[in-house]
Design a protein around this motif. Structure first.
Motif, PDB file in Angstrom:
ATOM      1  N   UNK A 199      26.231  76.541  74.425  1.00  0.00           N
ATOM      2  CA  UNK A 199      26.122  75.637  75.570  1.00  0.00           C
ATOM      3  C   UNK A 199      27.179  75.937  76.622  1.00  0.00           C
ATOM      4  N   UNK A 200      28.403  76.145  76.171  1.00  0.00           N
ATOM      5  CA  UNK A 200      29.485  76.399  77.111  1.00  0.00           C
ATOM      6  C   UNK A 200      29.272  77.715  77.860  1.00  0.00           C
ATOM      7  N   UNK A 201      28.821  78.733  77.151  1.00  0.00           N
ATOM      8  CA  UNK A 201      28.564  80.012  77.826  1.00  0.00           C
ATOM      9  C   UNK A 201      27.425  79.876  78.834  1.00  0.00           C
ATOM     10  N   UNK A 202      26.385  79.128  78.464  1.00  0.00           N
ATOM     11  CA  UNK A 202      25.261  78.934  79.383  1.00  0.00           C
ATOM     12  C   UNK A 202      25.713  78.242  80.655  1.00  0.00           C
ATOM     13  N   UNK A 203      26.557  77.226  80.519  1.00  0.00           N
ATOM     14  CA  UNK A 203      26.999  76.500  81.709  1.00  0.00           C
ATOM     15  C   UNK A 203      28.076  77.250  82.471  1.00  0.00           C
ATOM     16  N   UNK A 204      28.774  78.133  81.799  1.00  0.00           N
ATOM     17  CA  UNK A 204      29.689  79.027  82.524  1.00  0.00           C
ATOM     18  C   UNK A 204      28.894  79.909  83.484  1.00  0.00           C
ATOM     19  N   UNK A 205      27.779  80.448  82.999  1.00  0.00           N
ATOM     20  CA  UNK A 205      26.917  81.270  83.851  1.00  0.00           C
ATOM     21  C   UNK A 205      26.361  80.443  85.003  1.00  0.00           C
ATOM     22  N   UNK A 206      25.893  79.255  84.704  1.00  0.00           N
ATOM     23  CA  UNK A 206      25.242  78.440  85.733  1.00  0.00           C
ATOM     24  C   UNK A 206      26.234  77.935  86.777  1.00  0.00           C
ATOM     25  N   UNK A 207      27.468  77.717  86.365  1.00  0.00           N
ATOM     26  CA  UNK A 207      28.494  77.354  87.351  1.00  0.00           C
ATOM     27  C   UNK A 207      28.709  78.516  88.311  1.00  0.00           C
ATOM     28  N   UNK A 208      28.744  79.731  87.758  1.00  0.00           N
ATOM     29  CA  UNK A 208      28.889  80.916  88.597  1.00  0.00           C
ATOM     30  C   UNK A 208      27.716  81.050  89.564  1.00  0.00           C
ATOM     31  N   UNK A 209      26.561  80.545  89.164  1.00  0.00           N
ATOM     32  CA  UNK A 209      25.365  80.628  90.002  1.00  0.00           C
ATOM     33  C   UNK A 209      25.273  79.483  91.008  1.00  0.00           C
ATOM     34  N   UNK A 210      26.218  78.538  90.944  1.00  0.00           N
ATOM     35  CA  UNK A 210      26.243  77.461  91.921  1.00  0.00           C
ATOM     36  C   UNK A 210      25.726  76.118  91.447  1.00  0.00           C
ATOM     37  N   UNK A 211      25.425  76.006  90.155  1.00  0.00           N
ATOM     38  CA  UNK A 211      24.888  74.734  89.643  1.00  0.00           C
ATOM     39  C   UNK A 211      26.024  73.829  89.155  1.00  0.00           C
ATOM     40  N   UNK A 212      27.043  73.673  89.978  1.00  0.00           N
ATOM     41  CA  UNK A 212      28.244  72.935  89.565  1.00  0.00           C
ATOM     42  C   UNK A 212      27.980  71.452  89.327  1.00  0.00           C
ATOM     43  N   UNK A 213      27.227  70.816  90.209  1.00  0.00           N
ATOM     44  CA  UNK A 213      27.000  69.376  90.089  1.00  0.00           C
ATOM     45  C   UNK A 213      26.279  69.037  88.787  1.00  0.00           C
ATOM     46  N   UNK A 214      25.272  69.806  88.450  1.00  0.00           N
ATOM     47  CA  UNK A 214      24.541  69.573  87.206  1.00  0.00           C
ATOM     48  C   UNK A 214      25.425  69.862  86.007  1.00  0.00           C
ATOM     49  N   UNK A 215      26.257  70.895  86.121  1.00  0.00           N
ATOM     50  CA  UNK A 215      27.159  71.246  85.030  1.00  0.00           C
ATOM     51  C   UNK A 215      28.138  70.122  84.742  1.00  0.00           C
ATOM     52  N   UNK A 216      28.628  69.471  85.785  1.00  0.00           N
ATOM     53  CA  UNK A 216      29.580  68.359  85.606  1.00  0.00           C
ATOM     54  C   UNK A 216      28.966  67.273  84.731  1.00  0.00           C
ATOM     55  N   UNK A 217      27.750  66.898  85.030  1.00  0.00           N
ATOM     56  CA  UNK A 217      27.090  65.839  84.283  1.00  0.00           C
ATOM     57  C   UNK A 217      26.924  66.216  82.809  1.00  0.00           C
ATOM     58  N   UNK A 218      26.470  67.431  82.545  1.00  0.00           N
ATOM     59  CA  UNK A 218      26.203  67.840  81.168  1.00  0.00           C
ATOM     60  C   UNK A 218      27.485  68.110  80.392  1.00  0.00           C
ATOM     61  N   UNK A 219      28.495  68.642  81.057  1.00  0.00           N
ATOM     62  CA  UNK A 219      29.770  68.886  80.375  1.00  0.00           C
ATOM     63  C   UNK A 219      30.470  67.576  80.018  1.00  0.00           C
ATOM     64  N   UNK A 220      30.358  66.599  80.888  1.00  0.00           N
ATOM     65  CA  UNK A 220      30.940  65.286  80.556  1.00  0.00           C
ATOM     66  C   UNK A 220      30.236  64.665  79.351  1.00  0.00           C
ATOM     67  N   UNK A 221      28.936  64.876  79.276  1.00  0.00           N
ATOM     68  CA  UNK A 221      28.184  64.360  78.133  1.00  0.00           C
ATOM     69  C   UNK A 221      28.626  65.071  76.852  1.00  0.00           C
ATOM     70  N   UNK A 222      28.820  66.379  76.948  1.00  0.00           N
ATOM     71  CA  UNK A 222      29.275  67.146  75.779  1.00  0.00           C
ATOM     72  C   UNK A 222      30.665  66.687  75.339  1.00  0.00           C
ATOM     73  N   UNK A 223      31.559  66.517  76.315  1.00  0.00           N
ATOM     74  CA  UNK A 223      32.937  66.134  75.985  1.00  0.00           C
ATOM     75  C   UNK A 223      33.046  64.710  75.453  1.00  0.00           C
ATOM     76  N   UNK A 224      32.086  63.869  75.779  1.00  0.00           N
ATOM     77  CA  UNK A 224      32.087  62.514  75.224  1.00  0.00           C
ATOM     78  C   UNK A 224      31.911  62.559  73.710  1.00  0.00           C
ATOM     79  N   UNK A 225      31.195  63.564  73.232  1.00  0.00           N
ATOM     80  CA  UNK A 225      30.977  63.708  71.791  1.00  0.00           C
ATOM     81  C   UNK A 225      31.996  64.639  71.138  1.00  0.00           C
TER      82      UNK A 225
END
Length: 220
Positions: free
Chosen positions: A137-163
């Protein structure tokens, strides 16, 4: 059936099947017969719904083995997708890597046999697979952040970190996504939250990567 799938392509002894079925309870008097009947029913079910062959579960020397080549096991497909992603990454093919990682995430349906109490050995395997999945998951969102999907990444990473609040790499990704989304104040708050959690739960401060990101936010 879950036990056979987890151990595929290896066989599972009759005693192991009995232990999984009755756990700490005393097996019934006719436990062996009950297991044989259960396996026969599984063969018929698998034959009806997918395979067309009752030989999919074979019996050898008081053990059972499922022919994994005849069954679509999501864990095997998940591992294959992850391996393909690693190969693509080694070749610098980021788009293909993302495709395979996305496929792996789509195949993930929760922890290994999470509703089946199979004991310590399987608990360890569940934990290791969960850690592996979090890395994916972290590697996938690392790629997507590089591609500009930062706002969506924030939401999903916060959900991951809650757990899983002790995932330092996830905190780094969250801070990076916030910074790239122009939310520096929130990036500082994320660093402070991570520092508090690490201090309280581990007795240590943030690692060098988090500290470097924090300094980057301050000097931006």
């Amino acid at each position: 059936m879950g036990l056979l799938l987890v151990e595929a392509p290896h066989s599972v002894s009759l005693d192991a099947v009995m232990t999984a079925l009755w756990s700490e309870e005393k097996p019934p008097r006719n436990a062996r017969t009950a297991v044989h009947i259960h396996m026969a029913r599984l063969r018929r079910i698998l034959c009806d719904v997918q395979c067309g062959s009752e030989k999919i579960i074979t019996t050898k020397r008081s053990s059972y083995q499922i022919d994994s080549s005849e069954v679509k096991i999501d864990l095997r497909l998940y591992k294959e997708a992850c391996q393909s992603a690693q190969i693509a990454r080694s070749k610098g093919e980021t788009t293909l890597e993302e495709w395979h990682l996305t496929r792996a995430v789509e195949l993930w349906n929760g922890d290994l046999l999470e509703d089946v109490p199979l004991g310590t050995d399987y608990d360890d395997r569940r934990r290791l697979l969960r850690e592996w999945h979090l890395d994916v998951l972290e590697r996938l969102w690392e790629i997507r952040i590089e591609q500009g999907a930062s706002a969506q990444a924030v939401m999903l990473l916060r959900r991951l970190l809650a757990s899983y609040p002790l995932r330092e790499n996830a905190w780094c990704l969250l801070m990076t996504a916030l910074m790239r989304d122009g939310r520096s104040a929130e990036a500082v708050s994320a660093f402070n939250a991570a520092r508090e959690i690490f201090t309280e739960q581990l007795g240590i401060g943030p690692g060098m990567r988090l500290q470097s990101l924090f300094q980057e936010v301050l000097t931006a």
